[in-house]
Motif scaffolding. Structure first.
Motif, PDB file in Angstrom:
ATOM      1  N   SER A   1      20.783   2.364 -62.119  1.00 58.57           N
ATOM      2  CA  SER A   1      20.566   3.196 -63.310  1.00 58.57           C
ATOM      3  C   SER A   1      20.278   2.375 -64.558  1.00 58.57           C
ATOM      4  O   SER A   1      20.042   2.944 -65.628  1.00 58.57           O
ATOM      5  N   ALA A   2      20.280   1.039 -64.443  1.00 58.00           N
ATOM      6  CA  ALA A   2      20.007   0.185 -65.600  1.00 58.00           C
ATOM      7  C   ALA A   2      18.621   0.435 -66.171  1.00 58.00           C
ATOM      8  O   ALA A   2      18.361   0.134 -67.338  1.00 58.00           O
ATOM      9  N   CYS A   3      17.733   1.010 -65.347  1.00 56.24           N
ATOM     10  CA  CYS A   3      16.393   1.304 -65.843  1.00 56.24           C
ATOM     11  C   CYS A   3      16.447   2.246 -67.043  1.00 56.24           C
ATOM     12  O   CYS A   3      15.581   2.201 -67.923  1.00 56.24           O
ATOM     13  N   THR A   4      17.482   3.081 -67.114  1.00 52.94           N
ATOM     14  CA  THR A   4      17.561   4.010 -68.232  1.00 52.94           C
ATOM     15  C   THR A   4      17.835   3.289 -69.555  1.00 52.94           C
ATOM     16  O   THR A   4      17.505   3.805 -70.622  1.00 52.94           O
ATOM     17  N   LEU A   5      18.421   2.094 -69.495  1.00 54.76           N
ATOM     18  CA  LEU A   5      18.602   1.294 -70.706  1.00 54.76           C
ATOM     19  C   LEU A   5      17.238   0.883 -71.251  1.00 54.76           C
ATOM     20  O   LEU A   5      16.961   1.008 -72.460  1.00 54.76           O
ATOM     21  N   GLY A   6      16.376   0.394 -70.360  1.00 55.62           N
ATOM     22  CA  GLY A   6      15.017   0.042 -70.770  1.00 55.62           C
ATOM     23  C   GLY A   6      14.241   1.258 -71.245  1.00 55.62           C
ATOM     24  O   GLY A   6      13.453   1.176 -72.195  1.00 55.62           O
ATOM     25  N   MET A   7      14.480   2.399 -70.603  1.00 52.66           N
ATOM     26  CA  MET A   7      13.770   3.614 -70.987  1.00 52.66           C
ATOM     27  C   MET A   7      14.207   4.095 -72.360  1.00 52.66           C
ATOM     28  O   MET A   7      13.380   4.546 -73.169  1.00 52.66           O
ATOM     29  N   ALA A   8      15.497   3.979 -72.669  1.00 54.73           N
ATOM     30  CA  ALA A   8      15.975   4.377 -73.994  1.00 54.73           C
ATOM     31  C   ALA A   8      15.379   3.479 -75.072  1.00 54.73           C
ATOM     32  O   ALA A   8      14.938   3.959 -76.126  1.00 54.73           O
ATOM     33  N   ALA A   9      15.352   2.171 -74.798  1.00 52.83           N
ATOM     34  CA  ALA A   9      14.807   1.225 -75.780  1.00 52.83           C
ATOM     35  C   ALA A   9      13.320   1.464 -76.002  1.00 52.83           C
ATOM     36  O   ALA A   9      12.839   1.493 -77.146  1.00 52.83           O
TER      37      ALA A   9
ATOM     38  N   SER B   1      11.612   4.217 -75.479  1.00 55.72           N
ATOM     39  CA  SER B   1      11.402   5.508 -76.144  1.00 55.72           C
ATOM     40  C   SER B   1      11.595   5.382 -77.648  1.00 55.72           C
ATOM     41  O   SER B   1      10.839   5.968 -78.439  1.00 55.72           O
ATOM     42  N   LEU B   2      12.610   4.608 -78.043  1.00 52.68           N
ATOM     43  CA  LEU B   2      12.863   4.414 -79.472  1.00 52.68           C
ATOM     44  C   LEU B   2      11.737   3.610 -80.129  1.00 52.68           C
ATOM     45  O   LEU B   2      11.296   3.928 -81.243  1.00 52.68           O
ATOM     46  N   LEU B   3      11.255   2.593 -79.432  1.00 54.89           N
ATOM     47  CA  LEU B   3      10.146   1.793 -79.975  1.00 54.89           C
ATOM     48  C   LEU B   3       8.882   2.632 -80.119  1.00 54.89           C
ATOM     49  O   LEU B   3       8.155   2.515 -81.119  1.00 54.89           O
ATOM     50  N   VAL B   4       8.616   3.475 -79.144  1.00 49.20           N
ATOM     51  CA  VAL B   4       7.449   4.355 -79.240  1.00 49.20           C
ATOM     52  C   VAL B   4       7.623   5.326 -80.410  1.00 49.20           C
ATOM     53  O   VAL B   4       6.669   5.633 -81.131  1.00 49.20           O
TER      54      VAL B   4
ATOM     55  N   ALA C   1       7.361  10.722 -82.795  1.00 54.40           N
ATOM     56  CA  ALA C   1       8.670  10.154 -83.141  1.00 54.40           C
ATOM     57  C   ALA C   1       9.791  11.053 -82.634  1.00 54.40           C
ATOM     58  O   ALA C   1      10.801  10.572 -82.119  1.00 54.40           O
ATOM     59  N   ALA C   2       9.606  12.369 -82.772  1.00 51.78           N
ATOM     60  CA  ALA C   2      10.630  13.307 -82.298  1.00 51.78           C
ATOM     61  C   ALA C   2      10.800  13.212 -80.791  1.00 51.78           C
ATOM     62  O   ALA C   2      11.931  13.180 -80.278  1.00 51.78           O
ATOM     63  N   SER C   3       9.685  13.156 -80.065  1.00 52.10           N
ATOM     64  CA  SER C   3       9.759  13.029 -78.605  1.00 52.10           C
ATOM     65  C   SER C   3      10.412  11.717 -78.201  1.00 52.10           C
ATOM     66  O   SER C   3      11.198  11.664 -77.260  1.00 52.10           O
ATOM     67  N   GLY C   4      10.089  10.652 -78.936  1.00 51.67           N
ATOM     68  CA  GLY C   4      10.679   9.356 -78.632  1.00 51.67           C
ATOM     69  C   GLY C   4      12.179   9.352 -78.833  1.00 51.67           C
ATOM     70  O   GLY C   4      12.931   8.791 -78.024  1.00 51.67           O
ATOM     71  N   LEU C   5      12.656   9.983 -79.897  1.00 49.68           N
ATOM     72  CA  LEU C   5      14.097  10.058 -80.143  1.00 49.68           C
ATOM     73  C   LEU C   5      14.787  10.895 -79.076  1.00 49.68           C
ATOM     74  O   LEU C   5      15.885  10.549 -78.611  1.00 49.68           O
ATOM     75  N   TYR C   6      14.146  12.000 -78.697  1.00 48.76           N
ATOM     76  CA  TYR C   6      14.733  12.834 -77.636  1.00 48.76           C
ATOM     77  C   TYR C   6      14.860  12.037 -76.343  1.00 48.76           C
ATOM     78  O   TYR C   6      15.905  12.058 -75.677  1.00 48.76           O
ATOM     79  N   LEU C   7      13.799  11.315 -75.986  1.00 51.53           N
ATOM     80  CA  LEU C   7      13.823  10.555 -74.740  1.00 51.53           C
ATOM     81  C   LEU C   7      14.820   9.395 -74.808  1.00 51.53           C
ATOM     82  O   LEU C   7      15.449   9.064 -73.799  1.00 51.53           O
ATOM     83  N   ALA C   8      14.958   8.783 -75.990  1.00 46.23           N
ATOM     84  CA  ALA C   8      15.950   7.709 -76.132  1.00 46.23           C
ATOM     85  C   ALA C   8      17.349   8.245 -75.861  1.00 46.23           C
ATOM     86  O   ALA C   8      18.152   7.620 -75.143  1.00 46.23           O
ATOM     87  N   ALA C   9      17.647   9.426 -76.418  1.00 45.56           N
ATOM     88  CA  ALA C   9      18.956  10.040 -76.168  1.00 45.56           C
ATOM     89  C   ALA C   9      19.094  10.459 -74.710  1.00 45.56           C
ATOM     90  O   ALA C   9      20.144  10.271 -74.081  1.00 45.56           O
TER      91      ALA C   9
ATOM     92  N   ALA D   1      20.853  18.577 -82.245  1.00 46.47           N
ATOM     93  CA  ALA D   1      21.429  19.310 -81.116  1.00 46.47           C
ATOM     94  C   ALA D   1      20.598  19.094 -79.860  1.00 46.47           C
ATOM     95  O   ALA D   1      21.142  18.922 -78.764  1.00 46.47           O
ATOM     96  N   ALA D   2      19.269  19.092 -80.018  1.00 49.08           N
ATOM     97  CA  ALA D   2      18.392  18.889 -78.862  1.00 49.08           C
ATOM     98  C   ALA D   2      18.546  17.482 -78.293  1.00 49.08           C
ATOM     99  O   ALA D   2      18.552  17.290 -77.071  1.00 49.08           O
ATOM    100  N   PHE D   3      18.672  16.476 -79.170  1.00 49.29           N
ATOM    101  CA  PHE D   3      18.852  15.103 -78.700  1.00 49.29           C
ATOM    102  C   PHE D   3      20.163  14.975 -77.914  1.00 49.29           C
ATOM    103  O   PHE D   3      20.205  14.361 -76.836  1.00 49.29           O
ATOM    104  N   ALA D   4      21.234  15.549 -78.452  1.00 49.82           N
ATOM    105  CA  ALA D   4      22.520  15.499 -77.758  1.00 49.82           C
ATOM    106  C   ALA D   4      22.456  16.272 -76.445  1.00 49.82           C
ATOM    107  O   ALA D   4      23.060  15.861 -75.442  1.00 49.82           O
TER     108      ALA D   4
END
Length: 400
Positions: free
Chosen positions: A60-68, A70-73, A343-351, A224-227
């Motif tokens: 599941s460590a891939c999700t760490l890279g995916m969060a990072a 998503s935030l960069l995007v 930016a909104a999609s990226g924040l959602y995906l980071a969360a 709320a959506a991010f959480a």
């Protein structure tokens, strides 16, 4: 996808179906590496001689890279050409995928999974941004549902292929197959999506990317959506990672090949997830999302029983409910954002992806120390929290 792709226009019924299929296939080829590896976790645990919790966290460590990523995007999306970024990310994804077959330690394996996550989420985020920028209303809802449907297919077909190839030719062979699928995804995007118009820096009324992110975080609906997204992948990754040890362990004793067949429980979700947009239009996003959470809770209860058929039916309900909720939340974020949807999609995906990593780690420890019943209780609490969070979804009009 739109007139800027090689597909027929939206006025054609056949064109609409082909567009849906294209989006779904791109999603499948983008995310197949994320979930497919979960089904071979028992074999990887034996290979590296570690506990289920350690191996589950490594996978599941891939999700760490995916969060990072998503935030960069989210911060730099206006500087990235959508098509070129997606193609490059999918092509590069094949490199760590191949190297997983050669990883000598579980630490290196986890590092390669993080690199996979960086590539997957870059492609994922840019695709969602592309769709959000070029479609609105019902068309956007259908597009996001198509993407999540491809996500569902990656769960089903990816796990089935991984277990079948690993059972017949060994675990290493499965990584080579998925690397080939990554290359196929890059080729498909290159052939079907035309280059986006050049993005202008300083767009969105002169706001910088950082100020756009700050504005999204100040929006209570988006918070709320991010959480909510955090909770959904927390549940999904945690539940479907460790259920493999129950299915393949003394409780049910399934073989590696049988484990792959079990994930046909995702098949109904391929047909129910595309209904997200229509369901939201009929009863509202909030009620539709709560309905998805309710299905997941019912399924979770069935998964605690010692009857295999009940567990499988429960897995199917959890999948239907969580994928439906994810599709609805993804569309909600795109419509709730006041500018800079990338930016909104990226924040959602980071969360969202952070929730997957946290779920794998925390639920792995719970499972190792206290067993399946305790893990199920934790999942139930998080689903309850998700149901409370999606009450914010009624503050927007339903899908057009």
């Amino acid at each position: 996808m739109t007139a800027s792709t090689a597909l027929p226009g939206s006025s054609s019924r056949i064109g609409g179906v082909l567009r849906f299929l294209l989006i779904a296939v791109i999603a499948f080829l983008t995310l197949v590496d994320l979930f497919a590896t979960q089904v071979i976790i028992p074999g990887l645990t034996l290979r590296y001689g570690v506990s289920p919790a350690v191996m589950g966290a490594a996978v599941s460590a891939c999700t760490l890279g995916m969060a990072a990523a998503s935030l960069l995007v989210a911060l730099y999306a206006d500087r990235i050409d959508r098509r070129a970024g997606i193609v490059l990310a999918l092509a590069l994804l094949s490199v760590p995928t191949v190297l997983l077959a050669w990883a000598p330690t579980v630490g290196i394996f986890a590092g390669l999974r993080i690199l996979q996550g960086l590539c997957m989420a870059t492609a994922f985020s840019l695709t969602l941004a592309y769709l959000g920028e070029r479609m609105t209303g019902a068309a956007a809802a259908r597009a996001f549902a198509a993407y999540v449907t491809g996500n569902v297919a990656s769960n089903l077909i990816g796990r089935f292929v991984a277990s079948g190839v690993a059972g017949e030719y060994g675990i290493d062979a499965s990584f080579y197959v998925f690397a080939a699928l990554n290359i196929a995804g890059a080729a498909l995007v290159l052939a079907t999506i035309h280059r986006s118009p050049k993005m202008k820096q300083g767009m969105n009324h002169g706001r910088s990317a950082k100020s756009a992110v700050a504005a999204h975080l100040a929006n209570p609906r988006l918070r709320a959506a991010f959480a909510f997204g955090f909770c959904i992948l927390f549940v999904f990754i945690g539940l479907f990672t460790y259920v493999n040890f129950e299915l393949g362990g003394p409780r049910f004793g399934l073989s590696m090949t049988a484990l792959g067949s079990v994930y046909f429980v995702f098949l109904p979700s391929i047909f129910t997830t595309p209904l997200a947009g229509a369901l939201a239009a009929r009863i509202g996003v909030r009620d539709a999302t709560i309905g998805g959470i309710a299905l997941a809770l019912i399924g979770l209860g069935l998964m605690t029983l010692d009857v295999l058929v009940a567990v499988l039916f429960g897995m199917a309900l959890v999948a239907i409910g969580t994928f439906l909720a994810q599709a609805l939340a993804t569309g909600f974020v795109s419509r709730a954002a006041k500018g800079d949807r990338a930016a909104a999609s990226g924040l959602y995906l980071a969360a969202y992806f952070t929730g997957g990593l946290v779920g794998a780690v925390i639920l792995g420890q719970v499972y190792t120390a206290f067993g399946w019943t305790a893990l199920s209780a934790c999942v139930a609490l998080v689903l309850g929290l998700a149901a409370l969070l999606c009450r914010r979804f009624d503050k927007l009009p339903t899908v057009d």
